[in-house]
Design a protein around this motif. Sequence first.
Motif, PDB file in Angstrom:
ATOM      1  N   GLU B  55     -15.409  -6.271  29.547  1.00 34.25           N
ATOM      2  CA  GLU B  55     -16.747  -6.797  29.347  1.00 34.25           C
ATOM      3  C   GLU B  55     -17.805  -5.806  29.869  1.00 34.25           C
ATOM      4  N   HIS B  56     -18.957  -5.755  29.148  1.00 35.06           N
ATOM      5  CA  HIS B  56     -20.082  -4.941  29.636  1.00 35.06           C
ATOM      6  C   HIS B  56     -20.778  -5.692  30.751  1.00 35.06           C
ATOM      7  N   ILE B  57     -20.644  -5.256  31.965  1.00 40.69           N
ATOM      8  CA  ILE B  57     -21.498  -5.844  32.998  1.00 40.69           C
ATOM      9  C   ILE B  57     -22.084  -4.730  33.833  1.00 40.69           C
ATOM     10  N   ALA B  58     -23.235  -5.001  34.432  1.00 41.85           N
ATOM     11  CA  ALA B  58     -23.909  -3.951  35.185  1.00 41.85           C
ATOM     12  C   ALA B  58     -24.827  -4.567  36.218  1.00 41.85           C
ATOM     13  N   VAL B  59     -25.245  -3.744  37.174  1.00 41.63           N
ATOM     14  CA  VAL B  59     -26.224  -4.240  38.136  1.00 41.63           C
ATOM     15  C   VAL B  59     -27.581  -3.583  37.919  1.00 41.63           C
ATOM     16  N   SER B  60     -27.641  -2.557  37.073  1.00 45.42           N
ATOM     17  CA  SER B  60     -28.915  -1.906  36.813  1.00 45.42           C
ATOM     18  C   SER B  60     -28.782  -1.077  35.558  1.00 45.42           C
ATOM     19  N   LYS B  61     -29.854  -1.042  34.763  1.00 45.29           N
ATOM     20  CA  LYS B  61     -29.799  -0.286  33.526  1.00 45.29           C
ATOM     21  C   LYS B  61     -29.734   1.216  33.798  1.00 45.29           C
ATOM     22  N   LEU B  62     -30.347   1.635  34.906  1.00 44.32           N
ATOM     23  CA  LEU B  62     -30.371   3.066  35.216  1.00 44.32           C
ATOM     24  C   LEU B  62     -28.969   3.639  35.409  1.00 44.32           C
ATOM     25  N   PHE B  64     -26.399   3.225  33.591  1.00 45.07           N
ATOM     26  CA  PHE B  64     -25.886   3.761  32.318  1.00 45.07           C
ATOM     27  C   PHE B  64     -26.439   5.144  32.073  1.00 45.07           C
ATOM     28  N   VAL B  65     -27.770   5.234  32.304  1.00 41.49           N
ATOM     29  CA  VAL B  65     -28.436   6.501  32.031  1.00 41.49           C
ATOM     30  C   VAL B  65     -27.755   7.621  32.810  1.00 41.49           C
ATOM     31  N   GLU B 200     -20.244   0.361  41.945  1.00 38.03           N
ATOM     32  CA  GLU B 200     -20.935  -0.555  41.048  1.00 38.03           C
ATOM     33  C   GLU B 200     -20.646  -0.320  39.571  1.00 38.03           C
ATOM     34  N   TYR B 205     -18.221   1.569  31.405  1.00 34.93           N
ATOM     35  CA  TYR B 205     -18.962   2.631  32.087  1.00 34.93           C
ATOM     36  C   TYR B 205     -18.086   3.322  33.121  1.00 34.93           C
TER      37      TYR B 205
END
Lengths: 647, 287
Positions: B55-62, B64-65, B200, B205
């Motif tokens: 699953e795509h999960i994240a704590v901040s969009k940055l 990915f960048v 994180e 990712y």
Amino acid sequence: MMAIAILLPVAAGILILAVRNYYARGAVVILTSLILIANSVFFAIKGPFTYTPGGFNWGLLITILDYGILIFYLYIGFSLRNWLVLIFAATQIIPLAYFEFLMKANIQVTPAFVVDHLALVMTLIISIIGSLICIYAIRYMYDHEHHLHLEKSKQSRFLFWLVLFLGAMNGLVFANNLVWLYFFWEVTTLCSFQLISHDRTQEAVHNAARAVWMNSTGGTAFILAIIYLYATQGGSAALSVQNLIGGGIQASVILLPIALLCYTGFTKAAQMPFQSWLLGAMVAPTPVSALLHSSTMVKAGVYLVLRLAPVYAGTYLSIIIAIAGAFTFFATSALAVSQSTGKRVLAYSTIANLGLIIACAGINTPLSIAAAILLIIFHAISKGLLFLCVGTIEHQIWSRDIEDMEGLAAKAPLTTIITAVGILSMFLPPFGMLIGKWIAIEAAYTVPLAAVFFVLASTLTIVFWTKWLGRLLQVLPKIQQPFEKLSPSYSVPLWTLLIGIFVVGIGIGPIYQNFLLAATNNVVSGNQIFALGLNNLILTSASLLQRDILGLFPVWPLYLVLIIALLMPLLLIGLKPTELRQVYMCGEQTGGTDTDEWLAEADKKTRFQLGGYYYQNALGEKRVNPWANTIAILLLAIMIGCGVIVI
Amino acid sequence: MIEQFLVVMVTLVCAPLVGGLLFGIDRKITARMQGRFGPPVIQPFYDFFKLLGKEHIAVSKLQFVWIYGYLVFMIVSLLFLFMKSDFLLLVFLLGFASVSLVLGGFSTKSPYAHFGANRELMQILAYEPILLLLAIGIYAQNGSFLISEIFKQEKPLLFTLWPLFLAVLYVLTIKMRKSPFDIATSHHGHQEIVKGVTTEYSGPYFALFHLAEWYEIILLLGIIALFWTNPLWVGILIALAAFILELFIDNIAARMTVGWMVRLSWSVGLILGILNIAYIYYTKGVS
């Protein structure tokens, strides 16, 4: 034309003093800025020329003003009871009086102004970046006074000195007569005193006085160099900068005055051990810092050292200058790691980069001179932008502390993005600063010790910039933030400089081929206009720099990589609210993704806080300064010694 | 032009395959050294595809960048190596990749990621000067930073640059995240503060992070192979030997502190590099 570059800022400054209305004053500043920019672009298109003003005894006027400035220093020395200011004002005024009255010096030099390609590069930087900073200052000073709740506005006074500064800098880079150069030199010191002490707090006045006395030691060295040249080389011809660098006089004979002039450059460029005046200057409102660091003042110091490069080429003096500059680059980069105030990090980084530029001048090969000119340009753009960013941040969070900038990405996303690009442009490829550093390291192999300092310093540079950027970009989980609104007086300079980074950075190849190559040749060959005539020389010596350094590798594909690596993910990858998670805190959080509280001891709700590392024990000022200053003073002593014992 | 295009394609496709395989071998050998049987050699690929499907999960969009920044700049550095371009610029581009990883850690408000990021930054401080000195050493020897120049030389770099070779082995330990320098994050179950700089990252990712590491190992071993380019197979053998050596070191050493790593690198590593360059400078002069 020359009058516009030098005298228009003076006239406009006086007009600004008279205008008390915010909008009218802003209009005058903007108009002046536009004329200055247009004028500098016109100069650049027109190409090199020489000019001697006539019809009026300008020399007399400059002499009178010289004494005026020095007497003013005496006055501030007395009124502040600052003996250092007093002493070094006296050490300037006495030799100057001796030179002009007892030696009855004839200080006529023709041409009075020589505008070659290096001067053109400088005037473009001064006029464009300096003007943008002036425009920024219109609104900044308004907010600044609003925040301080001042009753009586001093904005006019501030803008007067700011605009005058640009005129003085233009004069400084055009002047061919050393005595005139000295005059403009003193005007920039005077402007910096007025601007640093602008807030009139005890700290501001104290730091401004320090800036004056440190630069006055440089002024003293300048006067002594003038007298020495005049006395030993017979008359006013020796006072012509072009004659000096054109090989008219044998270098070994005049190495002492050249060493003194380089010392003067070191003081103004705040090289170690003089770094404290530039750090002290941080108390001033931010546009002052932006101006002092990017386009004026400190660039005058590196300009002088770079200008004199052909005279000391091939001497031990040159190698010592390279090592001293490289050492400053290294030591101040280390010191920057330990700083927690944004403006102090920027200040140390400026001193470091100036050290790098001076080291390039000292390495003294065509390649290193090209690197120095590139670094001057890119540093001016990026550092100007960063100071304006810090100023904008300051007016949003009312703090300069890096720790307070934590999570700025959530509060002011636009400012954060611009600042982040500014920081990236200081130390990473493919941006111009790094290209300059790349060429500098290649050139540095002729002075291996300088190369080693370059390597260590550029690594430390990565550390302190990344640390700061990390604090800036740290955010709690959020989906989207609307951009904040900025006053056009803020946003126009910010955007212009940001675009400038990319335009100049991507266009570096053509810009170099068509413009900077000529500037490099001007510096390396010392112009020799008296032998060949200016225009001739520029055509013939274009072949001097055989090595096509920037043709070696096209830079633009790397910008493409930058877009693929960072910009596209930023724009294209979406994040849905359902995909957001809390950070890992061993399952002890109290709520959802928008909280940063967790259950600490005895299940008490506690906000968790993160801080940056500043490595005070290893790299703090208290720890590093005694060593670094001692080494720097030794290097300076050797530098002057090289001039005395001609080797 | 077509040749260059082929090099790019081969790099993009083959490098991660070989890199992943190397990591598989790493796990197998390490397991055998510890008296375990270990996973199959292609286990890293199983892991990679498993992670991709998560699953795509994240704590901040940055995040990915920066992880894309890490991957893309790592690939570009590797392309610089395979296209025999400028070595100094390669080091700077590798620096951009490392900085991206650090910023990825910093871009969340996670204490563990911050620990890792600060440590990763100190690792950069420890190895970057050695790589830059290697660039200057190559310049001292060949009068150029171009990797293509290295291939034109009859005499291998190892003969004159052996002190720098030793220092680069030290860099390899740091970059491969092996003990005693698995400080920011580590591969195997060593002593660990959660998962350091990658805490994180999860799912696809995290897979990108692994992919970047596969490129990285090829880049590092490639840099070591540069020490013996004529014939190249000797260089590759040296690189593989260095790789095996790192596994031994990993298994006989315990993790050390950050301060110790930086001090060791800035004393022994730099002295090796500086003496090396000084020796060439005084014997060969300025080329």
